[in-house]
Design a protein around this motif. Structure first.
Motif, mmCIF file in Angstrom:
data_model
loop_
_atom_site.group_PDB
_atom_site.id
_atom_site.type_symbol
_atom_site.label_atom_id
_atom_site.label_comp_id
_atom_site.label_asym_id
_atom_site.label_seq_id
_atom_site.Cartn_x
_atom_site.Cartn_y
_atom_site.Cartn_z
ATOM 1 N N GLN A 269 0.795 -1.231 0.000
ATOM 2 C CA GLN A 269 0.000 0.000 0.000
ATOM 3 C C GLN A 269 0.826 1.279 0.000
ATOM 4 N N ASN A 270 2.091 1.201 0.398
ATOM 5 C CA ASN A 270 2.937 2.393 0.413
ATOM 6 C C ASN A 270 4.009 2.369 -0.671
ATOM 7 N N ALA A 271 3.822 1.514 -1.667
ATOM 8 C CA ALA A 271 4.815 1.420 -2.745
ATOM 9 C C ALA A 271 4.912 2.722 -3.532
ATOM 10 N N LEU A 272 3.802 3.427 -3.661
ATOM 11 C CA LEU A 272 3.789 4.696 -4.371
ATOM 12 C C LEU A 272 3.579 5.834 -3.371
ATOM 13 N N ALA A 273 4.393 6.862 -3.499
ATOM 14 C CA ALA A 273 4.318 8.021 -2.617
ATOM 15 C C ALA A 273 3.987 9.256 -3.457
ATOM 16 N N PRO A 274 3.623 10.374 -2.822
ATOM 17 C CA PRO A 274 3.320 11.588 -3.591
ATOM 18 C C PRO A 274 4.429 11.934 -4.581
ATOM 19 N N GLY A 275 4.018 12.168 -5.821
ATOM 20 C CA GLY A 275 4.971 12.525 -6.860
ATOM 21 C C GLY A 275 5.496 11.363 -7.678
ATOM 22 N N THR A 276 5.234 10.120 -7.237
ATOM 23 C CA THR A 276 5.765 8.967 -7.964
ATOM 24 C C THR A 276 4.843 8.479 -9.070
ATOM 25 N N HIS A 277 3.575 8.861 -9.020
ATOM 26 C CA HIS A 277 2.640 8.439 -10.052
ATOM 27 C C HIS A 277 1.436 9.375 -10.040
ATOM 28 N N GLY A 278 0.749 9.459 -11.163
ATOM 29 C CA GLY A 278 -0.424 10.328 -11.212
ATOM 30 C C GLY A 278 -1.151 10.185 -12.538
ATOM 31 N N THR A 279 -2.311 10.832 -12.630
ATOM 32 C CA THR A 279 -3.085 10.854 -13.859
ATOM 33 C C THR A 279 -4.083 11.994 -13.771
ATOM 34 N N THR A 280 -4.408 12.583 -14.901
ATOM 35 C CA THR A 280 -5.317 13.733 -14.887
ATOM 36 C C THR A 280 -6.760 13.327 -14.600
ATOM 37 N N PHE A 281 -7.246 12.303 -15.312
ATOM 38 C CA PHE A 281 -8.665 11.968 -15.228
ATOM 39 C C PHE A 281 -8.976 10.836 -14.252
ATOM 40 N N GLY A 282 -7.981 10.219 -13.665
ATOM 41 C CA GLY A 282 -8.227 9.121 -12.740
ATOM 42 C C GLY A 282 -9.048 9.569 -11.547
ATOM 43 N N GLY A 283 -10.074 8.790 -11.192
ATOM 44 C CA GLY A 283 -10.949 9.169 -10.092
ATOM 45 C C GLY A 283 -11.996 10.176 -10.495
ATOM 46 N N ASN A 284 -12.210 10.330 -11.810
ATOM 47 C CA ASN A 284 -13.225 11.263 -12.292
ATOM 48 C C ASN A 284 -14.557 11.019 -11.581
ATOM 49 N N PRO A 285 -15.167 12.037 -10.996
ATOM 50 C CA PRO A 285 -16.363 11.827 -10.172
ATOM 51 C C PRO A 285 -17.561 11.250 -10.934
ATOM 52 N N VAL A 286 -17.688 11.561 -12.222
ATOM 53 C CA VAL A 286 -18.806 11.015 -12.992
ATOM 54 C C VAL A 286 -18.607 9.522 -13.225
ATOM 55 N N ALA A 287 -17.395 9.140 -13.635
ATOM 56 C CA ALA A 287 -17.093 7.719 -13.827
ATOM 57 C C ALA A 287 -17.232 6.947 -12.517
ATOM 58 N N CYS A 288 -16.787 7.550 -11.418
ATOM 59 C CA CYS A 288 -16.889 6.886 -10.110
ATOM 60 C C CYS A 288 -18.345 6.737 -9.677
ATOM 61 N N ALA A 289 -19.165 7.730 -9.951
ATOM 62 C CA ALA A 289 -20.588 7.631 -9.609
ATOM 63 C C ALA A 289 -21.237 6.482 -10.360
ATOM 64 N N GLY A 290 -20.889 6.315 -11.636
ATOM 65 C CA GLY A 290 -21.410 5.195 -12.412
ATOM 66 C C GLY A 290 -20.952 3.865 -11.847
ATOM 67 N N ALA A 291 -19.685 3.783 -11.457
ATOM 68 C CA ALA A 291 -19.146 2.545 -10.904
ATOM 69 C C ALA A 291 -19.812 2.180 -9.577
ATOM 70 N N ILE A 292 -20.089 3.172 -8.757
ATOM 71 C CA ILE A 292 -20.770 2.913 -7.484
ATOM 72 C C ILE A 292 -22.144 2.300 -7.751
ATOM 73 N N SER A 293 -22.845 2.835 -8.738
ATOM 74 C CA SER A 293 -24.165 2.304 -9.093
ATOM 75 C C SER A 293 -24.071 0.840 -9.499
ATOM 76 N N ILE A 294 -23.024 0.476 -10.216
ATOM 77 C CA ILE A 294 -22.821 -0.913 -10.631
ATOM 78 C C ILE A 294 -22.547 -1.800 -9.414
ATOM 79 N N LEU A 295 -21.579 -1.411 -8.600
ATOM 80 C CA LEU A 295 -21.132 -2.273 -7.498
ATOM 81 C C LEU A 295 -22.187 -2.432 -6.414
ATOM 82 N N GLU A 296 -22.974 -1.394 -6.185
ATOM 83 C CA GLU A 296 -23.990 -1.488 -5.124
ATOM 84 C C GLU A 296 -25.050 -2.527 -5.429
ATOM 85 N N ARG A 297 -25.207 -2.887 -6.697
ATOM 86 C CA ARG A 297 -26.211 -3.890 -7.081
ATOM 87 C C ARG A 297 -25.605 -5.255 -7.385
ATOM 88 N N MET A 298 -24.284 -5.362 -7.301
ATOM 89 C CA MET A 298 -23.616 -6.615 -7.638
ATOM 90 C C MET A 298 -23.449 -7.472 -6.374
#
Length: 395
Positions: A269-298
């Motif tokens: 869990q601590n293999a990556l620290a601040p500055g070692t990796h990143g992405t612009t769109f990762g964790g996009n709130p719209v995509a995450c909201a859709g994923a929550i809808s999927i997982l809550e029913r699975m």
């Protein structure tokens, strides 16, 4: 009237061999072409539309989030991102997650994290990664280098150094390619998707765990295609008793929007620290909201339905004329034609297309017909599609 195919061919880079239909809209397991024709969807965007086209609850969750915040940088917190991470960790027992945009990005993250973890714990000489022959982990350079299929490497060499390709389900070969001093991780798919829906044996899984433990090697499970209920369990590694240090997933998690996830256990869990990796769109709130809808029913009842539909497919095709073999888990299935010299898998796929059923091929040479229907496909439509497939294989 605008000719979509003509526009596509003129202005879009020709990296896809598209089927000659334009999909204009869809509802659950039915796609509609621009000519009004209906198609039963048995591939769901390579397993991405896990709840089919335009699932009402998923659409509502996505639309609600669109009216709040469609995007912000990862310098700020958003509720859907944090909530989705919590759901994933509680469902899997993993410690934390990194959000990306695709399976390839998730695998890039996993490979980087594995190398950095071992760099910190064993030193710079422990950087090699062992993957499996006929595997597929993505098309970016790191993920491509992990992909054990020369077809995808052609013309892109030299690849990233330090990758070795072991024979799938061959423990002796894996053992010979690994060492405590130099091997950072083993990356594998429990069910190889692009490679032909090849299923890992439980003996191989047990042996991999032993090798990783004895040589202090990290285990990465690629659940990009096989995860999120596709194989009848939340993740396919659960069916093999594996305990991965890192898990990657994407496709069906987003229900149709781009998302990728790299999950870490307490060890990594601590293999990556601040500055070692990143992405612009990762964790996009719209995509995450859709994923929550999927997982809550699975839930378990839903997964039991996936298993029941899987049994229906297996039983319908196992002894069907023209079928040599049916293999897979859940609704991740491949069928091998009995007479490929007479009729190839691609011929069968095209015949099904004409009859209103969408399916694709799998395998190093596209020698199998692959089925990845929405997990929500109705039994009625599934039976109709199976009748078309039976006819295509037989004639």
């Amino acid at each position: 009237m605008i000719d979509i195919k003509e526009l596509d061919q003129q202005y879009i880079t020709g990296t896809y061999n598209r089927f000659p239909i334009t999909i204009t809209w869809g509802s659950n397991d039915i796609a509609y072409g621009d000519d009004g024709k209906e198609y039963i969807d048995m591939e769901s965007g390579y397993g991405t539309n896990s709840f089919g086209f335009c699932d009402p609850d998923w659409t509502a969750a996505v639309e609600e989030q669109l009216h709040k915040v469609q995007h912000t940088s990862n310098l700020y917190y958003t509720e859907p991102c944090a909530h989705l991470a919590e759901i994933l960790c509680k469902r899997t027992g993993m410690a934390n997650v990194f959000f990306a945009n695709s399976g390839g990005e998730a695998n890039e993250c996993a490979l980087k994290a594995a190398r950095r973890y071992q760099h910190l714990h064993k030193g710079p000489d422990c950087f090699e990664i062992v993957s499996m022959q006929n595997s597929f982990h993505g098309r970016s350079y790191g993920a491509l280098s992990a992909t054990g299929n020369p077809h995808y490497h052609e013309g892109f060499e030299p690849l990233v150094p330090g990758f070795h390709y072991a024979e799938f389900n061959n423990l002796e070969n894996v053992d010979s390619l690994t060492s405590k001093e130099h091997t950072a991780a083993i990356i594998l798919e429990c069910v190889q998707g692009e490679g032909g829906i090849n299923v890992m044996t439980k003996e191989f899984a047990e042996g991999i765990l032993k090798i990783c433990k004895e040589k202090d090697i990290l285990l990465i499970c690629d659940e990009v295609q096989a995860g999120n209920g596709r194989t009848g369990t939340f993740y396919s590694y659960e069916q093999f008793g594996l305990h991965p240090d890192i898990v990657t997933t994407a496709k069906g998690l987003g229900g149709g929007l781009p998302i990728g996830v790299c999950m870490f256990n307490e060890k990594t869990q601590n293999a990556l620290a601040p500055g070692t990796h990143g992405t612009t769109f990762g964790g996009n709130p719209v995509a995450c909201a859709g994923a929550i809808s999927i997982l809550e029913r699975m839930d378990e009842d839903f997964l039991a339905e996936v298993q029941a539909k899987s049994s229906l497919v297996m039983e319908a095709l196992a002894d069907a004329p023209g079928v040599a073999k049916v293999e897979g888990l859940g609704l991740m299935i491949a069928i091998t034609p009995a007479n490929p010299e007479k009729k190839k898998a691609s011929d069968i796929v095209n015949q099904c297309l004409k009859k209103g059923v969408l399916c694709i091929t799998a395998g190093p040479n596209g020698e199998k017909v692959r089925l990845l229907p929405p997990l929500t496909i109705t039994v009625e439509h599934l039976k109709t599609a199976l009748a078309v497939l039976q006819e295509a294989f037989a004639n």
